[in-house]
Write a protein that holds these residues in place. Structure first.
Motif, PDB file in Angstrom:
ATOM      1  N   MET A   1       0.844  -1.187   0.000  1.00  0.00           N
ATOM      2  CA  MET A   1       0.000   0.000   0.000  1.00  0.00           C
ATOM      3  C   MET A   1       0.880   1.237   0.000  1.00  0.00           C
ATOM      4  SD  MET A   1      -2.876  -0.408   2.833  1.00  0.00           S
ATOM      5  CE  MET A   1      -2.999  -2.160   3.066  1.00  0.00           C
ATOM      6  N   LEU A   2       0.614   2.108  -0.895  1.00  0.00           N
ATOM      7  CA  LEU A   2       1.511   3.251  -1.043  1.00  0.00           C
ATOM      8  C   LEU A   2       0.700   4.497  -1.369  1.00  0.00           C
ATOM      9  CD1 LEU A   2       4.517   4.213  -1.416  1.00  0.00           C
ATOM     10  CD2 LEU A   2       4.229   3.677  -3.836  1.00  0.00           C
ATOM     11  N   ILE A   3       0.960   5.580  -0.628  1.00  0.00           N
ATOM     12  CA  ILE A   3       0.438   6.874  -1.072  1.00  0.00           C
ATOM     13  C   ILE A   3       1.585   7.884  -1.018  1.00  0.00           C
ATOM     14  CG2 ILE A   3      -1.992   6.621  -0.423  1.00  0.00           C
ATOM     15  CD1 ILE A   3      -1.428   8.240   2.062  1.00  0.00           C
ATOM     16  N   SER A   4       1.479   8.901  -1.862  1.00  0.00           N
ATOM     17  CA  SER A   4       2.504   9.937  -1.806  1.00  0.00           C
ATOM     18  C   SER A   4       1.832  11.304  -1.790  1.00  0.00           C
ATOM     19  CB  SER A   4       3.459   9.819  -2.989  1.00  0.00           C
ATOM     20  OG  SER A   4       2.777  10.137  -4.166  1.00  0.00           O
ATOM     21  N   ILE A   5       2.506  12.242  -1.134  1.00  0.00           N
ATOM     22  CA  ILE A   5       2.009  13.620  -1.067  1.00  0.00           C
ATOM     23  C   ILE A   5       3.142  14.527  -1.527  1.00  0.00           C
ATOM     24  CG2 ILE A   5       1.093  15.439   0.426  1.00  0.00           C
ATOM     25  CD1 ILE A   5       0.150  13.302   2.341  1.00  0.00           C
ATOM     26  N   THR A   6       2.858  15.353  -2.543  1.00  0.00           N
ATOM     27  CA  THR A   6       3.882  16.248  -3.083  1.00  0.00           C
ATOM     28  C   THR A   6       3.474  17.694  -2.850  1.00  0.00           C
ATOM     29  OG1 THR A   6       4.401  14.649  -4.794  1.00  0.00           O
ATOM     30  CG2 THR A   6       5.096  16.918  -5.207  1.00  0.00           C
ATOM     31  N   ASN A   7       4.426  18.475  -2.379  1.00  0.00           N
ATOM     32  CA  ASN A   7       4.205  19.919  -2.239  1.00  0.00           C
ATOM     33  C   ASN A   7       5.129  20.619  -3.231  1.00  0.00           C
ATOM     34  OD1 ASN A   7       3.756  22.544  -1.322  1.00  0.00           O
ATOM     35  ND2 ASN A   7       5.282  22.359   0.325  1.00  0.00           N
ATOM     36  N   THR A   8       4.593  21.625  -3.942  1.00  0.00           N
ATOM     37  CA  THR A   8       5.447  22.352  -4.883  1.00  0.00           C
ATOM     38  C   THR A   8       5.544  23.839  -4.550  1.00  0.00           C
ATOM     39  OG1 THR A   8       3.550  22.489  -6.364  1.00  0.00           O
ATOM     40  CG2 THR A   8       5.171  20.784  -6.861  1.00  0.00           C
ATOM     41  N   ALA A   9       5.057  24.233  -3.357  1.00  0.00           N
ATOM     42  CA  ALA A   9       5.199  25.644  -2.963  1.00  0.00           C
ATOM     43  C   ALA A   9       6.561  25.811  -2.287  1.00  0.00           C
ATOM     44  CB  ALA A   9       4.087  26.036  -2.002  1.00  0.00           C
ATOM     45  N   GLU A  10       7.367  26.738  -2.785  1.00  0.00           N
ATOM     46  CA  GLU A  10       8.700  26.918  -2.209  1.00  0.00           C
ATOM     47  C   GLU A  10       8.614  27.578  -0.834  1.00  0.00           C
ATOM     48  OE1 GLU A  10      11.919  28.141  -4.551  1.00  0.00           O
ATOM     49  OE2 GLU A  10      11.101  27.293  -6.388  1.00  0.00           O
ATOM     50  N   PRO A  11       9.403  27.175   0.129  1.00  0.00           N
ATOM     51  CA  PRO A  11      10.283  26.019   0.127  1.00  0.00           C
ATOM     52  C   PRO A  11       9.482  24.730   0.352  1.00  0.00           C
ATOM     53  CG  PRO A  11      10.423  27.158   2.234  1.00  0.00           C
ATOM     54  CD  PRO A  11       9.423  27.917   1.396  1.00  0.00           C
TER      55      PRO A  11
END
Ligand code: SAH
Length: 468
Positions: A1-11
């Motif tokens: 089971m895998l989930i990922s969370i990506t943030n692209t707001a710097e930093p």
């Protein structure tokens, strides 16, 4: 089971603070049914991705197995209630909306992308947009082939899901916590009363308005009629309170204020921030002054480090609603001993207010005529005199950003004033100086470069508490 969370707001690596997991490390935890790992595949200033991988223990899983299906099934792969348990264990602090090191980040919506590797979409793929789009997500899903090496075998019953939205990490985790088991439509553990509390706690601020709330409640509570009735009654409670608010003119404008601020569920953020601060300050006894209908009290009750809670309000009706919402009459004796509600006014010295570690006044001072603030100051700072006093109030500068609010108007018909950041700072610093407190300030809600945040908080502390 895998989930990922990506943030692209710097930093982008601020995500590490919010999840309480340092991007440079691998974090692992043992759960009763397996092992969870958090690791980052990106940790750059412009992009940061945290992954939660859950390995189910096959031996645990087949304990008590009776048939072949118990051994061979999709449970190790599909995002399900196992994953939500892992989310609450691994990201529990973030799920509660607390970030000790960088509190200002909690209420900050971020451009997030969430991927769920495998999800059982129960024959109804339309459900994905129906569940997530009303919460502001762009939704993409891909049906997974039965076996990529044998495309002629066709599709499986499973999909991978990709979500993108400007949301706070706290909201995103709450959405996943509730909706992943709803999509899976199965739970690996016994469903009892506690499940209703979890649903309403994590659904706060969005579930009662969700167009598919009926299905969400049904599936989350595994169609158990008693539990569903309890959940609907409490959701209705929230709504009927809003309807009742139409009864008098000031209350009518309270409703309008809610509508104005609704897109940000600002009040939820505000309450979470205050509760988070009280926790960090280590307060064991807390006064909620002008407690209204008890929203902060509910959060305080959930924090077992707090031994004694008192809610005071001048409005008898608000106290009745608070008492009903908190279900004081049905509370266990032990819980009941922790909390006390009483009618009183912030303008009169009151011995019941003495002896607490902390006091909170959430969106209360602006309901008093300015000449009466002096009385409130003495009652709170001189007579009650707790170690910590947390006061929030709207930031008038931000009103320019509410498109439906006419210029020069207050957010609420019963507000006697709304202060700019400078006005609030001046008042708070003078008050702190007069009563020998120290004070610091925090924005509440998303910060606009020019106008600041929608609300503002002052945190007052007695100096001996600082050096202790
Ligand atoms: N703190 C609550 C309610 C905010 S509304 C929340 O954040 O949800 C303001 C509350 O202050 C109302 O419930 C009102 O009844 C209460 N209030 C107004 N004047 C007061 C006074 N003089 N003493 C005590 N409470 C007061």
């Amino acid at each position: 089971m895998l989930i990922s969370i990506t943030n692209t707001a710097e930093p982008a690596t601020d995500l590490g603070f919010l999840l309480h997991k340092n991007p440079s490390n691998l974090h692992s935890a043992d759960l009763s049914f397996g092992k969870a790992h958090v690791f980052y595949t990106d940790a750059e200033p412009h992009r940061c991705t945290a992954c939660l991988l859950l390995e189910l223990d096959p031996v645990q899983l087949v304990r008590g197995a009776q048939q072949l299906e118990d051994y061979v099934n999709d449970r190790p792969y599909v995002s399900s209630s196992f994953l939500t348990v892992a989310i609450s264990r691994i990201f529990g602090t973030a799920l509660s909306g607390i970030c000790q090191k960088r509190p200002e980040l909690v209420t900050q919506p971020l451009p997030l992308e969430i991927s769920v590797a495998v999800l059982r979409a129960r024959g109804d793929q339309d459900l994905l947009p129906q569940l997530f789009e009303p919460l502001g997500y762009r939704v993409a899903s891909k049906t997974l082939p039965l076996d990529p090496h044998f495309p002629e075998w066709g599709d499986s019953r499973y999909v991978s899901l990709n979500l993108q939205a400007e949301v706070t990490v706290h909201d995103a985790l709450s959405h996943l916590y509730v909706l992943l088991p709803v999509l899976d439509d199965h739970k690996h553990y016994y469903i009892g009363d506690a499940e209703v509390d979890k649903l309403l706690r994590h659904g706060e601020g969005w579930l009662s308005r969700h167009p598919r709330r009926q299905l969400i409640v049904q599936r989350y509570l595994r169609r158990k009629p008693d539990l569903m009735n309890a959940a609907f009654a409490r959701l209705l409670d929230e709504e009927s309170a809003a309807v009742e608010a139409g009864e008098t003119s000031t209350e009518q404008s309270a409703l309008a204020e809610k509508d104005l601020e609704r897109p940000m569920t600002l009040h939820t953020q505000r309450l979470n921030q205050v509760a988070g601060r009280l926790k960090e300050l280590g307060a064991r006894s807390v006064l909620d002054l002008g407690c209204g209908e008890g929203k902060l009290l509910r959060r305080l009750l959930a924090d077992h480090a707090i031994e004694r809670i008192a809610g005071m309000d001048v409005s008898h009706r608000s106290l009745e609603i608070a008492s009903a919402r908190l279900r004081l009459d049905r509370m266990s004796e032990r819980q009941r001993k922790r909390i006390q509600l009483f009618q009183g006014s912030l303008l009169y010295r009151d011995n019941r207010l003495a002896g607490f570690d902390a006091a909170a006044l959430v969106e209360v001072i602006e309901h008093l005529d300015p000449p009466r603030l002096a009385a409130l100051e003495r009652v709170v700072f001189e007579f009650a005199r707790p170690q910590h006093i947390l006061i929030t109030t709207p930031n008038r500068e931000y009103n320019a950003l509410f498109p439906t609010l006419p210029a020069g108007k207050f957010r609420h018909g019963d507000h006697r004033f709304e202060w700019t950041r400078a006005e609030f700072t001046t008042w708070a610093q003078a008050t702190a100086a007069r009563f020998a407190y120290q004070v610091r300030f925090e924005p509440v809600g998303p910060v606009d470069e020019q106008h600041g945040a929608p609300s503002q908080m002052a945190l007052f502390t007695l100096p001996q508490a600082v050096s202790a």
